[in-house]
Scaffold this active site. Structure first.
Site, PDB file in Angstrom:
ATOM      1  N   ARG A  49       0.850  -1.226   0.032  1.00 39.95           N
ATOM      2  CA  ARG A  49       0.037   0.138  -0.021  1.00 39.95           C
ATOM      3  C   ARG A  49       0.785   1.257   0.014  1.00 39.95           C
ATOM      4  O   ARG A  49       0.387   2.413  -0.567  1.00 39.95           O
ATOM      5  CB  ARG A  49      -1.137  -0.037   1.256  1.00 39.95           C
ATOM      6  CG  ARG A  49      -2.116   1.060   1.243  1.00 39.95           C
ATOM      7  CD  ARG A  49      -3.273   0.988   2.283  1.00 39.95           C
ATOM      8  NE  ARG A  49      -4.158   1.813   2.072  1.00 39.95           N
ATOM      9  CZ  ARG A  49      -4.184   2.814   2.887  1.00 39.95           C
ATOM     10  NH1 ARG A  49      -3.331   3.120   3.692  1.00 39.95           N
ATOM     11  NH2 ARG A  49      -5.123   3.699   2.921  1.00 39.95           N
ATOM     12  N   ILE A  75      -6.927   8.159  -0.579  1.00 39.36           N
ATOM     13  CA  ILE A  75      -7.034   6.875  -0.682  1.00 39.36           C
ATOM     14  C   ILE A  75      -7.903   6.210   0.567  1.00 39.36           C
ATOM     15  O   ILE A  75      -7.783   6.600   1.585  1.00 39.36           O
ATOM     16  CB  ILE A  75      -5.579   6.329  -0.448  1.00 39.36           C
ATOM     17  CG1 ILE A  75      -5.493   4.604  -0.700  1.00 39.36           C
ATOM     18  CG2 ILE A  75      -4.874   6.477   0.457  1.00 39.36           C
ATOM     19  CD1 ILE A  75      -3.988   3.915  -0.972  1.00 39.36           C
ATOM     20  N   SER A  76      -8.755   5.133  -0.046  1.00 39.42           N
ATOM     21  CA  SER A  76      -9.793   4.802   1.109  1.00 39.42           C
ATOM     22  C   SER A  76      -9.269   4.123   2.019  1.00 39.42           C
ATOM     23  O   SER A  76      -7.927   3.459   2.070  1.00 39.42           O
ATOM     24  CB  SER A  76     -10.690   3.853   0.375  1.00 39.42           C
ATOM     25  OG  SER A  76     -11.616   4.599  -0.712  1.00 39.42           O
ATOM     26  N   GLN A  77      -9.760   3.863   3.364  1.00 40.52           N
ATOM     27  CA  GLN A  77      -9.457   3.208   4.497  1.00 40.52           C
ATOM     28  C   GLN A  77      -9.151   1.872   4.122  1.00 40.52           C
ATOM     29  O   GLN A  77     -10.143   1.406   3.535  1.00 40.52           O
ATOM     30  CB  GLN A  77     -10.291   3.643   5.774  1.00 40.52           C
ATOM     31  CG  GLN A  77      -9.962   2.858   6.803  1.00 40.52           C
ATOM     32  CD  GLN A  77     -11.130   3.169   8.121  1.00 40.52           C
ATOM     33  OE1 GLN A  77     -11.906   4.107   7.819  1.00 40.52           O
ATOM     34  NE2 GLN A  77     -10.898   2.232   9.065  1.00 40.52           N
TER      35      GLN A  77
END
Ligand code: SAH
Length: 223
Positions: A49, A75-77
């Site tokens: 990530r 950026i999403s959790q």
């Protein structure tokens, strides 16, 4: 840049372990009324990530939080990524349309799960950057610069669709581009919170809607 060390791998293992535990502990709550799929955790443990972060911020990559990626987007959790990916229930070779490429992290997960991925982004810098990162990782997807509300009629129909921005309503063109028995996962809501919504196309004219808990996304913007 673009180095995946033992330290990164260790942090990733801890993060994914914690998310997995959250899923198991909160089964039935938080809208987790679906089967917990370990494939998704395996893929998240594999994909670095931190490649999707500017190197100055990479120490934040293994916190379970959303994070700014430029152009006013995030950026999403990771918990949310796991949640949406599980709901989507992708099978190898599925044609998947993603709306909101952003960093390309979710795109990579879909590719690693074996999907043929078509992804749309309306912010030019993100559209360009995500392609560089996916290339580094050796993942192939088809990238489009444009407005996701319209879908991708030239590439329809799709088995699955995933919207990673908060939509004020369910865009009709998307349902039109779904295969019968296909599904769309989309956070729906006009305010700062959205309801994770699963739209299953039953026949050419009919669909049913399941709701799965509240989330908070950056807004899906209409051009
Ligand atoms: N999946 C991404 C999440 C990015 S946030 C990731 O893993 O990083 C949501 C993204 O949706 C933002 O990049 C935003 O620019 C994009 N977006 C918002 N409205 C859109 C639209 N109408 N069409 C395409 N992309 C859109």
């Amino acid at each position: 840049m673009y180095e995946d060390t033992l330290r990164h791998m260790g942090l990733r293992k801890i993060l994914v372990g914690n998310i997995r535990k959250n899923f198991i502990d909160s089964a039935g709550k938080k809208g987790i009324n679906f089967i917990v799929d370990d494939r998704v955790f395996e893929v998240m443990e594999k994909i670095p990530r931190h490649f999707f972060f500017d190197s100055a911020f990479e120490k934040f990559a293994y916190d379970d939080n959303a994070f700014p990626i430029g152009s006013g987007q995030t950026i999403s959790q990771p918990f949310t990524v796991a949640f949406q990916t599980m709901l989507l229930n992708v099978k190898p070779n599925d044609r998947v349309l993603e709306i909101g490429t952003g960093s390309g992290y979710q795109t990579s997960i879909l590719v690693e799960l074996g999907a043929k991925v078509f992804t749309i982004e309306r912010q030019k810098p993100l559209y360009l950057k995500a392609q560089v990162v996916l290339k580094k990782l050796g993942y192939r997807a088809q990238f489009f610069f444009g407005d996701g509300y319209k879908g991708l009629p030239a590439y329809a129909p799709f088995d699955r669709m995933l919207v990673t921005a908060g939509a004020p309503f369910i865009p009709e063109p998307l349902i039109g581009q779904l295969k019968v028995s296909g599904a769309l996962v989309i956070p729906v809501g006009k305010g700062s919170e959205q309801v994770m919504t699963e739209v299953i196309k039953i026949t050419d004219k009919d669909y049913k809607v399941n709701e799965h808990g509240r989330f908070s996304f950056v807004p899906m913007v209409e051009d």
